[in-house]
Design a protein around this motif. Structure first.
Motif, PDB file in Angstrom:
ATOM      1  N   UNK A 253       0.705  -1.131   0.060  1.00 50.28           N
ATOM      2  CA  UNK A 253      -0.090   0.064  -0.008  1.00 50.28           C
ATOM      3  C   UNK A 253       1.042   1.304  -0.009  1.00 50.28           C
ATOM      4  N   UNK A 254       2.192   1.029   0.591  1.00 48.65           N
ATOM      5  CA  UNK A 254       2.842   2.516   0.558  1.00 48.65           C
ATOM      6  C   UNK A 254       3.600   2.576  -0.652  1.00 48.65           C
ATOM      7  N   UNK A 255       3.843   3.815  -0.994  1.00 46.48           N
ATOM      8  CA  UNK A 255       4.314   4.248  -2.225  1.00 46.48           C
ATOM      9  C   UNK A 255       5.929   3.970  -2.198  1.00 46.48           C
ATOM     10  N   UNK A 256       6.369   3.197  -3.069  1.00 49.76           N
ATOM     11  CA  UNK A 256       7.818   2.778  -2.875  1.00 49.76           C
ATOM     12  C   UNK A 256       8.806   3.870  -3.380  1.00 49.76           C
ATOM     13  N   UNK A 257       8.334   5.010  -4.157  1.00 52.31           N
ATOM     14  CA  UNK A 257       8.973   6.075  -4.032  1.00 52.31           C
ATOM     15  C   UNK A 257       9.389   7.078  -3.058  1.00 52.31           C
ATOM     16  N   UNK A 258       8.739   6.762  -2.084  1.00 51.83           N
ATOM     17  CA  UNK A 258       9.115   7.504  -0.721  1.00 51.83           C
ATOM     18  C   UNK A 258       9.186   6.767   0.489  1.00 51.83           C
ATOM     19  N   UNK A 259       8.922   5.398   0.363  1.00 52.38           N
ATOM     20  CA  UNK A 259       9.246   4.739   1.651  1.00 52.38           C
ATOM     21  C   UNK A 259       9.738   3.068   1.207  1.00 52.38           C
ATOM     22  N   UNK A 260      10.398   2.506   2.031  1.00 53.30           N
ATOM     23  CA  UNK A 260      10.667   1.090   2.056  1.00 53.30           C
ATOM     24  C   UNK A 260       9.644   0.137   2.346  1.00 53.30           C
TER      25      UNK A 260
END
Length: 309
Positions: A253-260
């Protein structure tokens, strides 16, 4: 203590609920334990990867074990991660966990240091000998950068050093070699898969149980899967596994451009537990990045699709 002689079934790696100021939320932790117990789980594993053990201060680790052991009161075995870089540091954690009443230890290979297989062998033998507790090897090469070879695991099992293996390596052939290798040779040894998505396959090849991070969110589903497989109802097990596979999509669900991936997966588990009313706050520990409102909505959609809202 409720020390397991042969650990089987569903043993979720319990998340660590936090307050907004990053302290252990013991009230939410107790509710989470009650939620898991009501789901029918067979044991609890605290201070693993899903617990953010690597992020917790030593006193916070101790608070988690104290809280869970006291609350469970011997109903289920409580396994505690004693995870650190080298043997002396692991032994410190192990003694603290056992003093708090943990029934067994879960231990990775040493990390940060460049460690030879002979040193990994010595590491496990020292921990087992110096604590006298059941020790479960935790094969987690993505985090510790060492793969536990099946030959090493089998040797330690045959010598009575290891009580079991939590295999989160993704190496199904290696897990199968352990399952076959201990058969009839290491009484009571438990081979447990850490996979959320291949549980039916692991059980079909003889694994004794599962340690799924997603089991925090849907313990009932994993218990249904495990019991169906043990009863030989593989069609029901497959159907349940496929539902859980879809639910596991929440970890992205998290955006891989801003988090691991850790921020995304652990943030999703905690967001789901918050949405389900189990924990008060979905906070994760620094330096992880929290999910934003849109990412939380993605988690909510996964829950709704799985019938959990």
């Amino acid at each position: 203590m409720t020390r397991p002689t042969h650990l089987t079934g569903v043993v979720p790696p319990v998340c660590t609920p936090l307050t907004p100021d990053a302290e252990v939320d013991t009230a939410s932790l107790i509710r989470l334990v009650d939620f898991l117990v009501a789901g029918g789980v067979d044991g609890l594993f605290v201070l693993g990867s899903s617990a953010e053990a690597a992020y917790l201060r030593d006193e916070q680790r101790r608070a988690v074990v104290d809280t869970v052991v006291r609350h469970v009161g011997g109903q289920l075995p409580v396994l505690a991660g004693a995870i650190d870089m080298t043997t002396p540091r692991v032994l410190d954690h192990a003694r603290g966990a056992l003093d708090s009443g943990a029934d067994a230890l879960v231990v990775t290979a040493p990390f940060y240091t460049r460690t030879h297989p002979a040193e990994i062998d010595r590491h496990y033998r020292e921990v087992a000998a110096r604590t006298g507790a059941p020790v479960y090897a935790y094969d987690l090469p993505v985090a510790v950068h060492t793969k536990l070879g099946h030959d090493l695991v089998l040797t330690l099992a045959a010598d009575g050093v290891l009580a079991g293996l939590k295999d989160s390596s993704g190496d199904e052939t290696g897990l199968r070699r352990v399952i076959v290798g201990v058969r009839g040779k290491a009484a009571g040894f438990s081979a447990l898969t850490g996979s959320e998505t291949m549980v039916d396959s692991a059980l079909a090849m003889g694994a004794h149980g599962v340690v799924p991070g997603l089991g925090n969110v849907d313990p009932h589903g994993y218990v249904r899967l495990y019991r169906s497989a043990r009863e030989g109802d593989w069609e029901t097990a497959r159907t349940e596994q496929e539902r859980l596979l879809a639910l596991f999509g929440m970890v992205r669900s998290g955006d891989p451009a801003r988090m691991g991936m850790s921020s995304s997966a652990l943030g999703a588990f905690k967001a789901a537990l918050h949405l389900r009313g189990v924990i008060d706050c979905p906070a994760t520990m620094l330096p992880q990045i929290p999910l934003d409102a849109e990412e939380v909505r993605r988690v909510e959609k996964h829950l709704a699709t799985a019938g959990l809202l």
